[in-house]
Design a protein around this motif. Structure first.
Motif, PDB file in Angstrom:
ATOM      1  N   ALA A 150      21.884  22.103   1.078  1.00 17.69           N
ATOM      2  CA  ALA A 150      21.655  21.010   0.116  1.00 17.69           C
ATOM      3  C   ALA A 150      21.814  21.561  -1.153  1.00 17.69           C
ATOM      4  O   ALA A 150      21.451  22.693  -1.593  1.00 17.69           O
ATOM      5  CB  ALA A 150      20.195  20.669   0.604  1.00 17.69           C
ATOM      6  N   ALA A 151      22.308  20.501  -2.179  1.00 13.60           N
ATOM      7  CA  ALA A 151      22.352  20.726  -3.490  1.00 13.60           C
ATOM      8  C   ALA A 151      21.226  21.590  -4.370  1.00 13.60           C
ATOM      9  O   ALA A 151      21.404  22.314  -4.967  1.00 13.60           O
ATOM     10  CB  ALA A 151      22.752  19.632  -4.034  1.00 13.60           C
ATOM     11  N   PRO A 152      20.109  21.115  -3.926  1.00  8.46           N
ATOM     12  CA  PRO A 152      19.008  21.592  -4.629  1.00  8.46           C
ATOM     13  C   PRO A 152      18.472  23.087  -4.128  1.00  8.46           C
ATOM     14  O   PRO A 152      17.710  23.678  -4.932  1.00  8.46           O
ATOM     15  CB  PRO A 152      17.704  20.592  -4.166  1.00  8.46           C
ATOM     16  N   LEU A 153      19.301  23.615  -3.379  1.00 10.04           N
ATOM     17  CA  LEU A 153      18.895  24.947  -2.693  1.00 10.04           C
ATOM     18  C   LEU A 153      20.036  25.891  -3.515  1.00 10.04           C
ATOM     19  O   LEU A 153      19.948  27.091  -3.134  1.00 10.04           O
ATOM     20  CB  LEU A 153      19.176  24.993  -1.303  1.00 10.04           C
ATOM     21  N   LEU A 154      20.977  25.262  -4.282  1.00 10.38           N
ATOM     22  CA  LEU A 154      22.051  26.188  -4.466  1.00 10.38           C
ATOM     23  C   LEU A 154      21.781  27.158  -5.709  1.00 10.38           C
ATOM     24  O   LEU A 154      22.617  27.960  -6.254  1.00 10.38           O
ATOM     25  CB  LEU A 154      23.316  25.094  -5.017  1.00 10.38           C
ATOM     26  N   GLU A 175      22.627  17.715 -11.853  1.00 12.37           N
ATOM     27  CA  GLU A 175      23.256  17.591 -13.272  1.00 12.37           C
ATOM     28  C   GLU A 175      22.369  18.406 -14.339  1.00 12.37           C
ATOM     29  O   GLU A 175      23.008  18.977 -15.277  1.00 12.37           O
ATOM     30  CB  GLU A 175      23.586  16.004 -13.591  1.00 12.37           C
ATOM     31  N   ASN A 176      21.353  18.416 -14.130  1.00  9.19           N
ATOM     32  CA  ASN A 176      20.749  19.101 -15.108  1.00  9.19           C
ATOM     33  C   ASN A 176      20.461  20.723 -15.174  1.00  9.19           C
ATOM     34  O   ASN A 176      19.705  21.453 -15.968  1.00  9.19           O
ATOM     35  CB  ASN A 176      18.872  18.739 -14.819  1.00  9.19           C
ATOM     36  N   TRP A 177      21.056  21.137 -14.109  1.00 11.52           N
ATOM     37  CA  TRP A 177      21.427  22.785 -13.978  1.00 11.52           C
ATOM     38  C   TRP A 177      22.761  22.981 -14.539  1.00 11.52           C
ATOM     39  O   TRP A 177      22.994  24.257 -14.920  1.00 11.52           O
ATOM     40  CB  TRP A 177      21.438  23.090 -12.565  1.00 11.52           C
ATOM     41  N   LEU A 197      29.628  17.455 -17.395  1.00  6.22           N
ATOM     42  CA  LEU A 197      28.856  17.338 -18.385  1.00  6.22           C
ATOM     43  C   LEU A 197      28.918  16.072 -19.029  1.00  6.22           C
ATOM     44  O   LEU A 197      29.824  15.684 -19.473  1.00  6.22           O
ATOM     45  CB  LEU A 197      28.920  18.614 -19.443  1.00  6.22           C
ATOM     46  N   PRO A 198      27.463  15.623 -19.357  1.00  3.27           N
ATOM     47  CA  PRO A 198      27.775  14.241 -20.193  1.00  3.27           C
ATOM     48  C   PRO A 198      28.036  14.618 -21.728  1.00  3.27           C
ATOM     49  O   PRO A 198      28.054  15.796 -22.015  1.00  3.27           O
ATOM     50  CB  PRO A 198      26.190  14.058 -20.331  1.00  3.27           C
ATOM     51  N   PRO A 199      28.860  13.702 -22.287  1.00  2.00           N
ATOM     52  CA  PRO A 199      29.280  14.002 -23.495  1.00  2.00           C
ATOM     53  C   PRO A 199      28.466  14.708 -24.665  1.00  2.00           C
ATOM     54  O   PRO A 199      29.014  15.446 -25.535  1.00  2.00           O
ATOM     55  CB  PRO A 199      29.626  12.429 -24.144  1.00  2.00           C
TER      56      PRO A 199
END
Length: 255
Positions: A150-154, A175-177, A197-199
């Motif tokens: 799961a992505a939150p465990l990465l 995204e916040n990582w 990444l956002p602009p």
């Protein structure tokens, strides 16, 4: 019909002798056949065909001295007879047993000495079950884990020593990582991060040493902040900046 290999030799290299076989009744009824379906043949396809025709006999061959016979028998034997095979000396036998057993019984194989077994086990497990394999010594095992967990465990894999593993992580983490991997030493990892990444954050990679990353900045970062890239050493980067700067502001904002 016989197989392409025109010989019938057992696993010790001796000719197969149907006259000395315990399965005379099967031979008489066509349920085994020399050079085609024979448990004593060293050719795996023929052993497999024998158990395909006589799956009820698989239990009788789980302790056969030839590992190919044990491994193929494990695919058709009764499941409750398989747990002892998880300790077999041959990795093929261990894996064929593991693939049919409940997950709770195969967790010890996460530390199997053979990488192929660990890779296959990693493909069977999920999330918390995979956590102990995040630091496996083999990079490909870790690669499988990075794709499946799961992505939150990465978070623990964001600093993996192998760039290919970190690239998978970069594509999957929340995204916040992403900012935590913007300074990765590998350009391909940074490029994967830049694509997500956002602009407003992408501009922080404006001075990246890799042209692909700067090209992403040129194409997506806030236009009012990319002017320095108009003098970039790379033609594609400069062209991307010039194209954006030449657009009417209202058009750029709508994009």
């Amino acid at each position: 019909m016989i197989d392409d290999i025109d010989e019938a030799v057992d696993w010790r290299g001796n000719p197969v002798d149907c006259g000395a076989c315990d399965h005379q009744a099967l031979l008489a009824t066509g349920r085994c056949q020399i050079k085609r379906a024979c448990v004593h043949d060293r050719y795996a396809r023929r052993i497999d065909r024998f158990f395909d025709w006589n799956s009820g006999l698989a239990n009788d061959y789980l302790s056969h001295p030839h590992f190919e016979v044990r491994a193929i028998a494990a695919k058709r034997a009764d499941v409750f007879r398989l747990p002892p095979l998880l300790r077999d000396n041959e990795e093929t036998v261990r894996w064929n047993a593991a693939r049919r057993l409940p997950k709770r019984l195969i967790l010890d194989l996460r530390a199997d000495p053979h990488r192929e077994v660990r890779i296959r086990i990693a493909n069977l497990l999920d999330d918390a079950e995979l956590a102990p394999m995040m630091t496996d010594t083999d990079y490909y095992v870790r690669l499988v884990v990075a794709r499946r967990i799961a992505a939150p465990l990465l978070s623990r894999m964001m600093r993996d020593e192998e760039a290919e593993v970190r690239r998978v992580v970069a594509r999957r983490i929340p995204e916040n990582w992403l900012t935590g991997m913007m300074n990765d030493p590998d350009a391909s990892v940074r490029y994967d991060i830049a694509q997500r990444l956002p602009p407003d954050l992408l501009i922080r990679l404006l001075g990246d040493e890799d042209w692909r990353v700067r090209y992403e900045v040129a194409n997506r970062a806030n236009v009012e902040r990319i002017g320095d890239l108009a003098r970039d050493a790379d033609d594609l980067v400069r062209e991307a900046v010039q194209a954006r700067l030449s657009r009417p502001l209202i058009q750029e904002t709508s994009i």
